[in-house]
Structure formats: C-alpha cells, structure tokens
Design an enzyme around this catalytic site. Structure first.
Site, mmCIF file in Angstrom:
data_model
loop_
_atom_site.group_PDB
_atom_site.id
_atom_site.type_symbol
_atom_site.label_atom_id
_atom_site.label_comp_id
_atom_site.label_asym_id
_atom_site.label_seq_id
_atom_site.Cartn_x
_atom_site.Cartn_y
_atom_site.Cartn_z
ATOM 1 N N TYR A 94 11.905 16.088 -21.468
ATOM 2 C CA TYR A 94 10.908 17.115 -21.145
ATOM 3 C C TYR A 94 9.579 16.680 -21.762
ATOM 4 C CZ TYR A 94 14.625 20.392 -19.813
ATOM 5 O OH TYR A 94 15.688 21.005 -19.197
ATOM 6 N N GLU A 118 11.163 18.149 -16.185
ATOM 7 C CA GLU A 118 10.728 19.405 -15.579
ATOM 8 C C GLU A 118 10.112 19.254 -14.200
ATOM 9 O OE1 GLU A 118 7.194 18.129 -18.160
ATOM 10 O OE2 GLU A 118 9.383 18.111 -18.331
ATOM 11 N N ASP A 270 5.682 26.861 -23.250
ATOM 12 C CA ASP A 270 5.668 25.401 -23.284
ATOM 13 C C ASP A 270 4.823 24.807 -22.168
ATOM 14 O OD1 ASP A 270 7.392 25.983 -21.225
ATOM 15 O OD2 ASP A 270 9.127 24.940 -22.065
#
Length: 371
Positions: A94, A118, A270
């Site tokens: 990620y 992602e 995030d």
C-alpha cells in the site's frame, strides 16, 4: 527472483506481507525468500514457520532491502526506509501516494518501481487488494465508534443500539462502497439506526435491497450531508477516489453543527480524509477533539487485528506476488492489465494520473514507459 519481506516499522503496525504458506509456494517455484527476523511474529507466524517453509531469515532490514529484487510490504515506506529503495527494485505494498507528497518525491528519486495494492483494479471497478482491508476497517470503525461514544472516553454517553424504550444511536455513513457497506452491516447489527449516503444511485438501490430495515439510503449532496451530521451520534467517513485524495465532504466549520460528544471515524484518512479536520493518528493515541466532536483517525486501523488482517490481505495479494516473481514486473503487467493499474511510479516517472494530479507532477503513461 529474490523476494524480501521486511518487518513493518510504522507505529503500531503488526501485519506481515507474506505468510509461511506463501513462502513455501515461492520457494517451490524456484525463488529465494528473505524474511527479516520477527517480521511475522505479531501476526502469529514465528520465524521457525518461515524456516520450515524454506525461507532465509535475515537479522536486519538493511539486509532484506539490500538483497531483494522484489520487496513485499503492507504499509508504505516511511522515513528510515526511504534510503533503502533503489532503481533495480520493485516494491509491492500500500502506498497511498496522493496523501503523502514527501513519499511520492522520495520514491521518484529512488528510481524503483512502486506497485500500489490500492490501485490494482478489475474491469468491474473492484479493487481486489483494497477490498479485504476495507472490509476490516469498515467493521472496526463501528467498534471504535461505539467505544468512543461512552462517557468514560469523552463521548456523548449513548449506547449504540439503545434499549427498549430508548432510541438507538444515529449512525451516518458517507460512502456506500466496501467500507461503508461493512460499517452499515455492523452498526445495524448493533441495533443503531443507519443512514448511508452516496452519489451512485445503482449502489444505493443495491444497498436498499440487501441491508436490514434499520438502514436507510440517501443521495449525497451538500444539503443532505449537513442535515444528517446535525442529527448524527456517529459519522463514518468511507469515501474513496482510487489512488487520489478523498474529497472534503465535512468542512471544519460543519463540526459546530454536530453534537458535543459525537464521534467521527474517518476511514479515508490514509487518502487525506473526507473530513477537513481529520489528521492521521495512531493506535497508541487514536483520538482528538475538535469543537466537541471526537475524531478517530487511525491510518492503519486493520493493524490492530493483525492475525485476521494478514490472512485476509495475503489471500488477495499472494497470486500477484507469485506472478511478479515468476514473470518480472514488465511482463506480468503486460499480461495482466489489472496489475498494470497498480504501477504508480516507475523508474523516476509518475505513471498513475491521480498521483500526478495530486502534486502537479508530470504523468508518463505506463504503456509509453514500457515502449
């Protein structure tokens, strides 16, 4: 190929990117697997399980990064790891570049190939490597909200599901994707009244069909968001723009409309957060209060349940890890357009448009770079 698995060093991060079963499969395919000592310990995978799988245990992160051609991680590299990235290396993890300009520039400078979990995307639009952690985070969001609603945590002092004769909490979920749907399922199971907002009408129709009777759907616009947060006891931020910054749906001054002691859980933190007042926190210090509203904004929520999260994540990521090791990143991406969408930065160029737009950087499509 030499596949390296360093220990995660982000605060309170206990997941590991490869389980012993994955190491067994890689070794059987002719690859070398180097694992940093204790990398899997906090997820319930001690070193002897990796040794039995045929992996080499190395004493330091520098050794793992220095030897590996393919680095497999869970979270994005942080400051101590920047200098370890190099041009002849592929990093699969990620990244969430759009929320971190410094990481973006340091990755560009390193010349490595950065493949982000992602943004790997199927033709259906599904994000297969984000989905399992979104499921975990959506479910955890309600656990954390319920805990922080308690007066001892500074909350309003309300039980999420209420009791006979007392109304349940009002839970408002911004976004009806994987995070939002999982949060709605758990909140409804607690007995709360849930409202899910989204701009995707087909998705709202689907949720209206499959969710329990205590879940309502509502088209999202500025008016409906303000109306809902005024009555909310809990607001869950669950908005996603693949690879890009989350839109700011709740502005700083909007918090004055909310109840003192209400709770915001911004799962999108995030990616910059969909609440303007959101900033990343850690499991050790997870909350802060703005205008009387408790904010829970832990950027690696699934790290709190590493056994579940590691197994869920590696079930999804391992087939891609094996493909990258077997074929090399260029051939693997040529053969698999879904995986190619995960390449955000390659050899000093930004190849994912949303990342380029986030920081006004040049964009080099992967097809042109490969050619």
């Amino acid at each position: 190929m030499i596949v390296g698995v360093p220990k995660e060093i982000k605060a309170d991060e206990s997941r590991v990117a490869l389980v012993p079963a994955g190491a067994t499969a890689l070794v059987a395919a002719g690859h070398t697997v180097c694992v940093e000592r204790d990398a899997g310990l906090r997820s319930g995978f001690p070193d002897d399980m990796y040794v039995a799988a045929g992996a080499e245990m190395l004493d330091s992160a520098d050794e793992v990064w220095g030897r590996a051609e393919l680095i497999v991680k869970v979270k994005e590299p942080i400051e101590p790891e920047y200098a370890r990235m190099r041009r002849d290396q592929v990093i699969f993890t990620y990244f969430h570049f759009a929320a971190d300009e410094r990481l973006t520039h340091r990755t560009l400078e390193s010349g490595c190939v950065a493949i982000a979990y992602e943004t790997v995307q199927l033709p259906t639009g599904e994000l297969p490597l984000l989905t399992p952690m979104s499921e975990v985070a959506g479910r955890m969001a309600i656990q954390q909200a319920a805990k922080n609603l308690e007066r001892v945590a500074g909350g309003y002092g309300i039980l999420l599901g209420g009791v006979p004769g007392v109304l349940p909490a009002e839970v408002v979920i911004l976004g009806g994707g994987v995070v939002g749907a999982n949060a709605a399922t758990i909140a409804a199971g607690f007995g709360a009244h849930v409202t899910v907002l989204d701009v995707n009408l087909p998705r709202l129709r689907y949720l209206a069909e499959v969710m329990p009777a205590n879940v309502d759907t509502l088209y999202s616009n500025r008016h409906s968001i303000l109306e809902q947060i005024e009555r909310a006891d809990v607001v869950i931020g669950a908005v996603l723009v693949p690879g890009g910054k989350a839109p700011k749906l709740v502005r700083h001054d909007d918090l004055r409309r909310m109840k003192d002691g209400s709770v915001i859980v911004d799962v999108a933190v995030d990616q910059g957060g969909c609440v303007e007042s959101a900033r990343p926190t850690t499991h050790n210090d997870p909350t802060y209060t703005v205008h009387g509203v408790i904010h829970y904004c832990v950027a690696n929520m699934p790290g709190a349940v590493p056994r579940t999260s590691t197994l869920a994540l590696t079930n999804a990521t391992f087939p891609y890890v094996l493909r990258l090791a077997n074929r090399g990143w260029k051939v693997a991406c040529d053969e698999d357009p879904d995986l190619a969408l995960g390449v955000n930065i390659a050899e000093g160029q930004v190849t994912y448009e949303a990342v380029a737009q986030a920081f006004d950087l040049g964009h080099a499509p992967l097809e042109a770079l490969s050619a």
